[in-house]
Design an enzyme around this catalytic site. Sequence first.
Site, mmCIF file in Angstrom:
data_model
loop_
_atom_site.group_PDB
_atom_site.id
_atom_site.type_symbol
_atom_site.label_atom_id
_atom_site.label_comp_id
_atom_site.label_asym_id
_atom_site.label_seq_id
_atom_site.Cartn_x
_atom_site.Cartn_y
_atom_site.Cartn_z
ATOM 1 C CE LYS A 36 -0.512 -3.945 -9.738
ATOM 2 N NZ LYS A 36 -1.315 -4.832 -10.623
ATOM 3 C CG ASP A 86 -2.450 -7.192 -7.264
ATOM 4 O OD1 ASP A 86 -2.617 -5.974 -7.351
ATOM 5 O OD2 ASP A 86 -3.136 -8.019 -7.903
ATOM 6 C CB VAL A 146 3.509 -3.740 -13.875
ATOM 7 C CG1 VAL A 146 2.896 -2.388 -13.564
ATOM 8 C CG2 VAL A 146 3.603 -4.578 -12.596
ATOM 9 N N GLY A 203 7.768 -15.353 -10.442
ATOM 10 C CA GLY A 203 7.976 -13.913 -10.647
ATOM 11 C C GLY A 203 9.200 -13.308 -9.989
HETATM 12 P P1 IMP Z 1 -1.612 -11.150 -4.678
HETATM 13 O O1 IMP Z 1 -1.816 -12.489 -4.057
HETATM 14 O O2 IMP Z 1 -2.883 -10.600 -5.271
HETATM 15 O O3 IMP Z 1 -0.936 -10.156 -3.759
HETATM 16 O O4 IMP Z 1 -0.726 -11.313 -5.944
HETATM 17 C C1 IMP Z 1 0.500 -11.786 -5.902
HETATM 18 C C2 IMP Z 1 0.925 -12.387 -7.223
HETATM 19 O O5 IMP Z 1 0.097 -12.052 -8.352
HETATM 20 C C3 IMP Z 1 2.285 -11.836 -7.532
HETATM 21 O O6 IMP Z 1 3.272 -12.622 -6.945
HETATM 22 C C4 IMP Z 1 2.328 -11.868 -9.038
HETATM 23 O O7 IMP Z 1 2.821 -13.120 -9.461
HETATM 24 C C5 IMP Z 1 0.899 -11.722 -9.478
HETATM 25 N N1 IMP Z 1 0.632 -10.315 -9.878
HETATM 26 C C6 IMP Z 1 -0.056 -9.381 -9.192
HETATM 27 N N2 IMP Z 1 -0.107 -8.204 -9.848
HETATM 28 C C7 IMP Z 1 0.586 -8.396 -10.978
HETATM 29 C C8 IMP Z 1 0.940 -7.526 -12.086
HETATM 30 O O8 IMP Z 1 0.593 -6.326 -12.169
HETATM 31 N N3 IMP Z 1 1.681 -8.105 -13.073
HETATM 32 C C9 IMP Z 1 2.107 -9.395 -13.038
HETATM 33 N N4 IMP Z 1 1.807 -10.234 -12.029
HETATM 34 C C10 IMP Z 1 1.066 -9.739 -11.002
HETATM 35 MG MG MG Z 2 4.339 -14.092 -7.954
#
Ligand code: IMP
Ligand code: MG
Length: 188
Positions: free
Chosen positions: A134, A106, A156, A47
């Site tokens: 987020k 996230d 998103v 990403g």
């Molecule tokens: P976390 O571990 O939940 O903080 O998520 C991190 C990873 O989830 C990010 O690096 C993204 O690759 C993916 N991710 C989280 N939210 C989104 C979104 O709204 N769109 C696309 N990818 C997301």
């Molecule tokens: Mg990612």
Amino acid sequence: MSSLFDDIEKVLITEEEIQARIAEIGQELNDIYTDEDLPILVCILKGAFMFLADLTRHLTFRHELEFMEISSYGDDTKTSGVVRILLDLEVSIEDRTVLIVEDIVDSGNTIHYLQRHFAARNPAEVKVITLLDKPSRREVEVTPDFIGFEVPDEFVMGYGLDYAQQYRNVPYVGVLKPEVYQEDTEKD
Ligand code: IMP
Ligand code: MG
């Protein structure tokens, strides 16, 4: 002829807004870091590839680029909470300044996992630079050091962020039409 752009419901952050903010973050980093620090920017694939590519071109201090691939999502819009390293760093980060470059924080699980993973390798410091944040979705306490934009609790895509491995090429951040997800749910 229909295109992938027809799947997009709305633009949340325009290309111009993204580029202007990245220039600002670059300036902030230029004010802090020097050649002597020689930071390692660690791009979290996939990403953050576009963010890293634009950010690195604003930096005037010497730095190195490394890549790590982490998987936390399947082809879904919900986090599993399970973090896996698909590609690890090959270099030592001992006594080094590490700047993690992420697309979005996230739940916080990925960054939390990476902070522990790096801390075990005795770096001088570890900071987190994320294009998007987020905060409403946090499951673990994580505070990025540099944030491009805060986004609402919506899935998103674009500017490196995918849905089902697609749309990463879109030059802005947006939200897909609900029917795009529904079609996929029907396929499952
Ligand atoms: P976390 O571990 O939940 O903080 O998520 C991190 C990873 O989830 C990010 O690096 C993204 O690759 C993916 N991710 C989280 N939210 C989104 C979104 O709204 N769109 C696309 N990818 C997301
Ligand atoms: Mg990612």
